[in-house]
Design a protein around this motif. Structure first.
Motif, PDB file in Angstrom:
ATOM      1  N   THR A   2       8.895  16.084  51.092  1.00  0.00           N
ATOM      2  CA  THR A   2       8.257  15.156  50.156  1.00  0.00           C
ATOM      3  C   THR A   2       9.123  14.988  48.918  1.00  0.00           C
ATOM      4  N   ALA A   3       9.009  13.837  48.328  1.00  0.00           N
ATOM      5  CA  ALA A   3       9.746  13.568  47.098  1.00  0.00           C
ATOM      6  C   ALA A   3       9.091  14.323  45.942  1.00  0.00           C
ATOM      7  N   PRO A   4       9.886  14.750  44.935  1.00  0.00           N
ATOM      8  CA  PRO A   4       9.300  15.475  43.795  1.00  0.00           C
ATOM      9  C   PRO A   4       8.344  14.579  43.021  1.00  0.00           C
ATOM     10  N   ARG A   5       7.285  15.185  42.578  1.00  0.00           N
ATOM     11  CA  ARG A   5       6.306  14.432  41.810  1.00  0.00           C
ATOM     12  C   ARG A   5       6.814  14.212  40.399  1.00  0.00           C
ATOM     13  N   GLY A   6       6.198  13.296  39.711  1.00  0.00           N
ATOM     14  CA  GLY A   6       6.610  12.959  38.343  1.00  0.00           C
ATOM     15  C   GLY A   6       6.490  14.135  37.383  1.00  0.00           C
ATOM     16  N   GLU A   7       5.446  14.931  37.545  1.00  0.00           N
ATOM     17  CA  GLU A   7       5.259  16.084  36.657  1.00  0.00           C
ATOM     18  C   GLU A   7       6.390  17.089  36.830  1.00  0.00           C
TER      19      GLU A   7
END
Length: 126
Positions: A2-7
């Protein structure tokens, strides 16, 4: 994957920024200490109760590095607004006031050194 989340991305950017600024601050602190130690009066300033290298460097900067520029022993406290000056007129006497023009940074440095010396210097504490 999964792509890293914004946080998570924001946290990583902030951590990198804090680390970079911490390194810069440590380098600047080292340069300040080195330059202060080269001053001709550094050992005398550090011998004053409550004065440490950061306050000493600020003291040198506030006084211009030359204590001989102050004509007498009462000039330095007056420059920091720590010694009141007479403000008498023809009919009134005994009036004391602080100077209108003073160096606020020097006043702060001397105040902080006095506070530190009261806590850590047994002679000042007594």
């Amino acid at each position: 994957m999964t792509a890293p989340r914004g946080e998570e991305l924001g946290t990583e950017l902030v951590a990198r920024s804090v680390a970079a600024h911490s390194d810069e601050a440590a380098e600047l602190d080292g340069r300040t200490e080195t330059r202060f130690r080269r001053h001709q009066d550094a050992e005398v300033i550090l011998a004053m109760p409550g004065m440490e290298r950061t306050l000493g460097a600020e003291f040198v900067a506030a006084t211009g590095g030359e204590l001989t520029a102050f004509a007498g022993p009462d000039r330095l406290p007056a420059f920091a607004r720590l010694a009141p000056v007479p403000w008498d007129s023809g009919t009134a006497s005994g009036n004391l006031r602080g100077r209108r023009r003073y160096h606020r940074g020097l006043q702060r440095d001397l105040y902080l050194s006095a506070q530190v010396s009261v806590f850590f210097c047994p002679v000042s504490k007594a």
